[in-house]
Motif scaffolding. Structure first.
Motif, short mmCIF file in Angstrom:
data_model
loop_
_atom_site.label_atom_id
_atom_site.label_comp_id
_atom_site.label_asym_id
_atom_site.label_seq_id
_atom_site.Cartn_x
_atom_site.Cartn_y
_atom_site.Cartn_z
N VAL A 1 -7.08 13.45 6.47
CA VAL A 1 -6.54 12.52 5.48
C VAL A 1 -7.49 12.42 4.29
O VAL A 1 -8.68 12.73 4.40
CB VAL A 1 -6.32 11.12 6.09
N SER A 2 -6.97 12.01 3.16
CA SER A 2 -7.79 11.86 1.96
C SER A 2 -8.71 10.64 2.05
O SER A 2 -9.72 10.57 1.36
CB SER A 2 -6.89 11.73 0.73
N GLY A 3 -8.35 9.69 2.88
CA GLY A 3 -9.16 8.50 3.06
C GLY A 3 -8.50 7.57 4.06
O GLY A 3 -7.37 7.80 4.49
N ILE A 4 -9.23 6.52 4.43
CA ILE A 4 -8.74 5.56 5.43
C ILE A 4 -8.92 4.15 4.90
O ILE A 4 -10.00 3.79 4.40
CB ILE A 4 -9.49 5.70 6.77
N ILE A 5 -7.88 3.35 4.99
CA ILE A 5 -7.95 1.93 4.66
C ILE A 5 -7.87 1.16 5.97
O ILE A 5 -6.95 1.36 6.76
CB ILE A 5 -6.79 1.50 3.74
N THR B 1 -5.80 -1.84 -5.44
CA THR B 1 -7.23 -1.60 -5.60
C THR B 1 -7.77 -0.74 -4.46
O THR B 1 -8.59 0.17 -4.68
CB THR B 1 -7.99 -2.93 -5.67
N ALA B 2 -7.32 -1.02 -3.23
CA ALA B 2 -7.77 -0.22 -2.08
C ALA B 2 -7.36 1.24 -2.23
O ALA B 2 -8.16 2.16 -1.99
CB ALA B 2 -7.20 -0.81 -0.79
N VAL B 3 -6.12 1.47 -2.64
CA VAL B 3 -5.65 2.85 -2.83
C VAL B 3 -6.40 3.52 -3.97
O VAL B 3 -6.78 4.70 -3.88
CB VAL B 3 -4.13 2.87 -3.09
N ASP B 4 -6.64 2.80 -5.06
CA ASP B 4 -7.40 3.37 -6.19
C ASP B 4 -8.79 3.81 -5.75
O ASP B 4 -9.29 4.87 -6.17
CB ASP B 4 -7.52 2.34 -7.32
N ILE C 1 0.84 -1.20 0.00
CA ILE C 1 0.00 0.00 0.00
C ILE C 1 0.87 1.25 0.00
O ILE C 1 0.62 2.22 -0.74
CB ILE C 1 -0.95 -0.01 1.21
N ASP C 2 1.92 1.24 0.82
CA ASP C 2 2.82 2.39 0.90
C ASP C 2 3.52 2.64 -0.44
O ASP C 2 3.61 3.79 -0.91
CB ASP C 2 3.84 2.16 2.00
N LYS C 3 4.00 1.59 -1.08
CA LYS C 3 4.71 1.74 -2.35
C LYS C 3 3.81 2.32 -3.42
O LYS C 3 4.20 3.27 -4.14
CB LYS C 3 5.26 0.38 -2.79
N TYR C 4 2.61 1.79 -3.55
CA TYR C 4 1.69 2.26 -4.58
C TYR C 4 1.20 3.68 -4.29
O TYR C 4 1.08 4.50 -5.21
CB TYR C 4 0.51 1.30 -4.68
N SER C 5 0.94 3.97 -3.02
CA SER C 5 0.50 5.32 -2.65
C SER C 5 1.58 6.34 -2.98
O SER C 5 1.29 7.44 -3.49
CB SER C 5 0.17 5.37 -1.15
N HIS C 6 2.82 6.02 -2.68
CA HIS C 6 3.94 6.92 -2.95
C HIS C 6 4.07 7.20 -4.45
O HIS C 6 4.37 8.35 -4.85
CB HIS C 6 5.24 6.32 -2.42
#
Length: 340
Positions: free
Chosen positions: A123-127, A303-306, A88-93
């Protein structure tokens, strides 16, 4: 907007004084939709009376919203969740977002408190990746998008991303059966997890289709870990149970089984075959080589970040909740053998 606390009262106190919910105060302070202008003005007036001062150095626009995504996982020490967080961190970055990582210790009240903290951090959103189903219904009030990583039994509202755990449980039993095993123990099921229940149901359906008896050794622990797998396996090895294969509900439980088996002088796969579920990185280590059912952690994370990015841009549009699932895959290594 950033809220600076000038007195000891917190936002819960402001909500109580205004006669509104905590989320309504957050919407007002962050200029989000969902409350009337009259309520918004009343909240700002109470904040002023109680010593809250709004920092106007930040413009109130989506362009200046914190490019942060809150991520709540149950246990930072659990390899599956730490690897999921890394994805999640890698894709968000890659998309210009920073992750604010929180560990809930599988405590529902702590999850709720962390959500409130993240909301006030704009925050923009929460997972939320949680191992307890009771965490799901509490946050429908959130002014920012929330995505759950886990199974939904159909009663909770929201966006979900998950593994097809039923298929994974079915696939695991069928694989062992095709190797010639008929005495297969499903190891480590525990309550309060839809994901684990769906894995068990898949195992049970496959056992019925293969016309073999269901064999279970359930866990008395509330979560899966190497230590709990070890303790549970020691109990199993001290019983009179006959089995040729163990299908562990998670890789961490399987690693515990390996530790207990070594202490008891049992050899895998010569004395029994062992199948895990998750495909954590430890599973591929040379002295482990665990055959396992792989969850698609990278696809789940992206998918969660998207979903967060999509919904944070369209917060005023009607919410169309989605549940996206990914089929797990069998990863063959050397912990299972063909019965001759």
């Amino acid at each position: 907007m950033e809220v600076i606390h000038m007195k000891s009262k917190n936002i819960k106190d402001i909500a109580k004084l205004a006669g509104v919910s905590y989320a309504s105060v957050s919407r007002a302070l962050n200029n989000k939709p969902g409350i009337s202008e009259e309520t918004r003005k009343r909240i700002f007036q109470i904040c002023k009376q109680e010593g809250y001062r709004i920092n106007t150095t930040l413009k109130n626009s989506s362009e200046n919203q914190n490019r942060m995504i809150g991520l709540i996982i149950p246990d930072i020490k659990n390899p599956f969740y730490s690897e999921l967080a890394a994805n999640i961190d890698k894709y968000s970055h890659q998309h210009g977002f920073t992750i604010l990582l929180c560990s809930s210790s599988s405590n529902d009240q702590k999850i709720e408190d962390l959500c409130k903290m993240l909301i006030t951090s704009n925050v923009s959103g929460i997972i939320i990746a949680t191992s307890h189903d009771s965490s799901y219904p509490h946050f429908n009030y959130s002014p920012c998008p929330i995505v759950y990583i886990g199974d939904n039994d159909g009663t909770a509202q929201g966006n979900f991303v998950s593994t097809d755990n039923y298929y994974g449980g079915y696939q695991g039993l069928r694989y062992l059966y095709q190797l010639g095993h008929k005495e297969i123990i499903y190891f480590g099921w525990h309550e309060n997890s839809i994901a684990h229940l769906n894995r068990l149901h898949g195992y049970q359906a496959a056992a019925a289709d293969c016309n073999i008896s269901e064999r279970r050794f359930d866990s008395t622990f509330p979560y899966s870990s190497i230590e709990n797998g070890y303790l549970l396996a020691k109990k199993l090895f001290n019983t009179e149970e006959n089995f040729t294969a163990i299908f562990a509900a998670s890789d961490t439980l399987a690693l515990g089984v390996m530790q207990a088996a070594e202490e008891c002088g049992l050899h895998i796969p010569n004395d029994f075959s062992l199948l895990g579920f998750d495909n954590i990185s430890y599973s591929n280590l040379p002295k482990i080589n665990l055959t396992t059912i792989e969850q698609q952690k990278k696809n789940i994370a992206e998918t969660a970040v998207d979903l967060i990015m999509k919904n944070s841009k369209n917060q005023e549009e009607p919410k169309n909740h989605t549940h996206q699932t990914f089929r797990p895959e069998l990863i063959e290594r050397f912990s299972c053998r063909i019965l001759t």
